[in-house]
Design a protein around this motif. Structure first.
Motif, PDB file in Angstrom:
ATOM      1  N   PRO A  38     -16.309 -27.676  12.196  1.00 55.57           N
ATOM      2  CA  PRO A  38     -17.524 -27.780  12.992  1.00 55.57           C
ATOM      3  C   PRO A  38     -18.702 -28.418  12.266  1.00 55.57           C
ATOM      4  O   PRO A  38     -18.802 -28.370  11.045  1.00 55.57           O
ATOM      5  CB  PRO A  38     -17.844 -26.316  13.305  1.00 55.57           C
ATOM      6  CG  PRO A  38     -17.342 -25.578  12.114  1.00 55.57           C
ATOM      7  CD  PRO A  38     -16.104 -26.327  11.665  1.00 55.57           C
ATOM      8  N   ASP A  39     -19.590 -29.003  13.048  1.00 58.17           N
ATOM      9  CA  ASP A  39     -20.931 -29.384  12.635  1.00 58.17           C
ATOM     10  C   ASP A  39     -21.834 -28.521  13.500  1.00 58.17           C
ATOM     11  O   ASP A  39     -21.957 -28.757  14.707  1.00 58.17           O
ATOM     12  CB  ASP A  39     -21.212 -30.863  12.908  1.00 58.17           C
ATOM     13  CG  ASP A  39     -20.580 -31.775  11.892  1.00 58.17           C
ATOM     14  OD1 ASP A  39     -21.314 -32.615  11.356  1.00 58.17           O
ATOM     15  OD2 ASP A  39     -19.371 -31.668  11.647  1.00 58.17           O
ATOM     16  N   LEU A  40     -22.425 -27.498  12.909  1.00 55.85           N
ATOM     17  CA  LEU A  40     -23.164 -26.502  13.660  1.00 55.85           C
ATOM     18  C   LEU A  40     -24.667 -26.693  13.509  1.00 55.85           C
ATOM     19  O   LEU A  40     -25.194 -26.636  12.396  1.00 55.85           O
ATOM     20  CB  LEU A  40     -22.781 -25.100  13.177  1.00 55.85           C
ATOM     21  CG  LEU A  40     -21.300 -24.755  13.341  1.00 55.85           C
ATOM     22  CD1 LEU A  40     -20.954 -23.512  12.536  1.00 55.85           C
ATOM     23  CD2 LEU A  40     -20.960 -24.579  14.813  1.00 55.85           C
ATOM     24  N   PHE A  98     -20.758 -16.752   8.338  1.00 53.77           N
ATOM     25  CA  PHE A  98     -19.957 -17.200   9.471  1.00 53.77           C
ATOM     26  C   PHE A  98     -19.096 -18.400   9.083  1.00 53.77           C
ATOM     27  O   PHE A  98     -17.914 -18.458   9.402  1.00 53.77           O
ATOM     28  CB  PHE A  98     -20.819 -17.566  10.687  1.00 53.77           C
ATOM     29  CG  PHE A  98     -19.990 -18.234  11.757  1.00 53.77           C
ATOM     30  CD1 PHE A  98     -19.161 -17.473  12.564  1.00 53.77           C
ATOM     31  CD2 PHE A  98     -19.982 -19.613  11.895  1.00 53.77           C
ATOM     32  CE1 PHE A  98     -18.342 -18.084  13.516  1.00 53.77           C
ATOM     33  CE2 PHE A  98     -19.171 -20.237  12.838  1.00 53.77           C
ATOM     34  CZ  PHE A  98     -18.351 -19.465  13.658  1.00 53.77           C
ATOM     35  N   VAL A  99     -19.689 -19.374   8.398  1.00 54.38           N
ATOM     36  CA  VAL A  99     -18.958 -20.591   8.028  1.00 54.38           C
ATOM     37  C   VAL A  99     -17.786 -20.252   7.095  1.00 54.38           C
ATOM     38  O   VAL A  99     -16.675 -20.752   7.280  1.00 54.38           O
ATOM     39  CB  VAL A  99     -19.904 -21.632   7.400  1.00 54.38           C
ATOM     40  CG1 VAL A  99     -19.145 -22.827   6.860  1.00 54.38           C
ATOM     41  CG2 VAL A  99     -20.937 -22.082   8.438  1.00 54.38           C
ATOM     42  N   LEU A 100     -18.026 -19.404   6.118  1.00 60.80           N
ATOM     43  CA  LEU A 100     -16.938 -19.004   5.210  1.00 60.80           C
ATOM     44  C   LEU A 100     -15.848 -18.236   5.962  1.00 60.80           C
ATOM     45  O   LEU A 100     -14.653 -18.468   5.746  1.00 60.80           O
ATOM     46  CB  LEU A 100     -17.484 -18.169   4.055  1.00 60.80           C
ATOM     47  CG  LEU A 100     -18.390 -18.908   3.071  1.00 60.80           C
ATOM     48  CD1 LEU A 100     -18.958 -17.935   2.037  1.00 60.80           C
ATOM     49  CD2 LEU A 100     -17.651 -20.048   2.389  1.00 60.80           C
ATOM     50  N   VAL A 122     -22.499 -19.288  18.322  1.00 53.69           N
ATOM     51  CA  VAL A 122     -22.389 -18.026  17.591  1.00 53.69           C
ATOM     52  C   VAL A 122     -23.782 -17.493  17.320  1.00 53.69           C
ATOM     53  O   VAL A 122     -24.634 -18.218  16.787  1.00 53.69           O
ATOM     54  CB  VAL A 122     -21.663 -18.245  16.237  1.00 53.69           C
ATOM     55  CG1 VAL A 122     -21.638 -16.970  15.417  1.00 53.69           C
ATOM     56  CG2 VAL A 122     -20.272 -18.789  16.457  1.00 53.69           C
ATOM     57  N   ARG A 123     -24.016 -16.253  17.685  1.00 50.06           N
ATOM     58  CA  ARG A 123     -25.286 -15.599  17.354  1.00 50.06           C
ATOM     59  C   ARG A 123     -25.121 -14.978  15.966  1.00 50.06           C
ATOM     60  O   ARG A 123     -24.311 -14.087  15.772  1.00 50.06           O
ATOM     61  CB  ARG A 123     -25.640 -14.531  18.375  1.00 50.06           C
ATOM     62  CG  ARG A 123     -26.936 -13.804  18.011  1.00 50.06           C
ATOM     63  CD  ARG A 123     -27.496 -12.983  19.141  1.00 50.06           C
ATOM     64  NE  ARG A 123     -28.034 -13.773  20.234  1.00 50.06           N
ATOM     65  CZ  ARG A 123     -29.215 -14.403  20.215  1.00 50.06           C
ATOM     66  NH1 ARG A 123     -29.975 -14.353  19.149  1.00 50.06           N
ATOM     67  NH2 ARG A 123     -29.635 -15.092  21.249  1.00 50.06           N
ATOM     68  N   VAL A 124     -25.887 -15.470  15.002  1.00 50.69           N
ATOM     69  CA  VAL A 124     -25.840 -14.964  13.628  1.00 50.69           C
ATOM     70  C   VAL A 124     -26.637 -13.661  13.528  1.00 50.69           C
ATOM     71  O   VAL A 124     -26.187 -12.690  12.928  1.00 50.69           O
ATOM     72  CB  VAL A 124     -26.375 -16.021  12.638  1.00 50.69           C
ATOM     73  CG1 VAL A 124     -26.543 -15.452  11.244  1.00 50.69           C
ATOM     74  CG2 VAL A 124     -25.458 -17.239  12.632  1.00 50.69           C
TER      75      VAL A 124
END
Length: 176
Positions: free
Chosen positions: A68-70, A116-118, A3-5
């Motif tokens: 995930p572990d990102l 993104f995580v939320l 994912v591009r933040v």
């Protein structure tokens, strides 16, 4: 998953491809605050072999429940990690964890990655809530949950040993 933040940050699901880079990042950060605030990292990433075991566990967890572990890449370099723990099926929730290598602190990397995580927790995993734990003395880390609308759920006495001192943790909760 990738994912591009923004123009500087890419999140990538942890994989063995990045094992050596991840191990070296923690090794370089052993002498700074990272290993003080996250003492488990010394054990998890103690050797390249323990790093690869951790990656295998994270990959298995992702296969089981899609949490995930990102790895956080900043301008192409591995800077740290942000993750969701396995899902608590009774509470329909998960816990966010994160850390950054010393040279990558104070750049807003976690704050920029958190939306993104939320969103992933809410929209993809369909969780009811996400929790986050911070040690009471780590005031900098406590700003993050406040910024993202988490509320203090409770204080957990003697939750962790930092240095040679037992410290309390604040458990934060964000409900969707």
């Amino acid at each position: 998953m990738e994912v591009r933040v923004d123009d500087e940050i890419i999140l990538r699901q942890i994989s063995q491809f990045y094992a050596e880079e991840l191990f070296l990042l923690v090794a370089k950060s052993r002498e700074n605050d990272l290993c003080y605030w996250c003492p488990d990292l010394k054990r998890t990433y103690a050797t390249l072999e323990s790093t690869t075991r951790h990656i295998d566990d994270a990959t298995s967890k992702f296969g089981d429940d899609q949490t995930p572990d990102l790895l956080i890449f900043f301008k192409g370099s591995c800077a740290g990690l942000i993750s969701l723990s396995p899902i608590d099926v009774n509470q329909n929730s998960s816990e966010v964890g994160y850390w950054l290598g010393g040279e990558f602190e104070r750049k807003g990397l976690i704050s920029r990655s958190m939306p993104f995580v939320l969103g992933y927790a809410k929209d993809i995993l369909r969780l009811k809530a996400v929790e986050l734990s911070t040690s009471v003395p780590n005031l900098r880390s406590q700003r993050l949950p406040t910024k993202f609308g988490f509320h203090k759920l409770k204080v957990i006495p003697n939750a962790e040993i930092l240095g040679d001192t037992a410290v309390d943790h604040v458990l934060w909760r964000h409900e969707f």
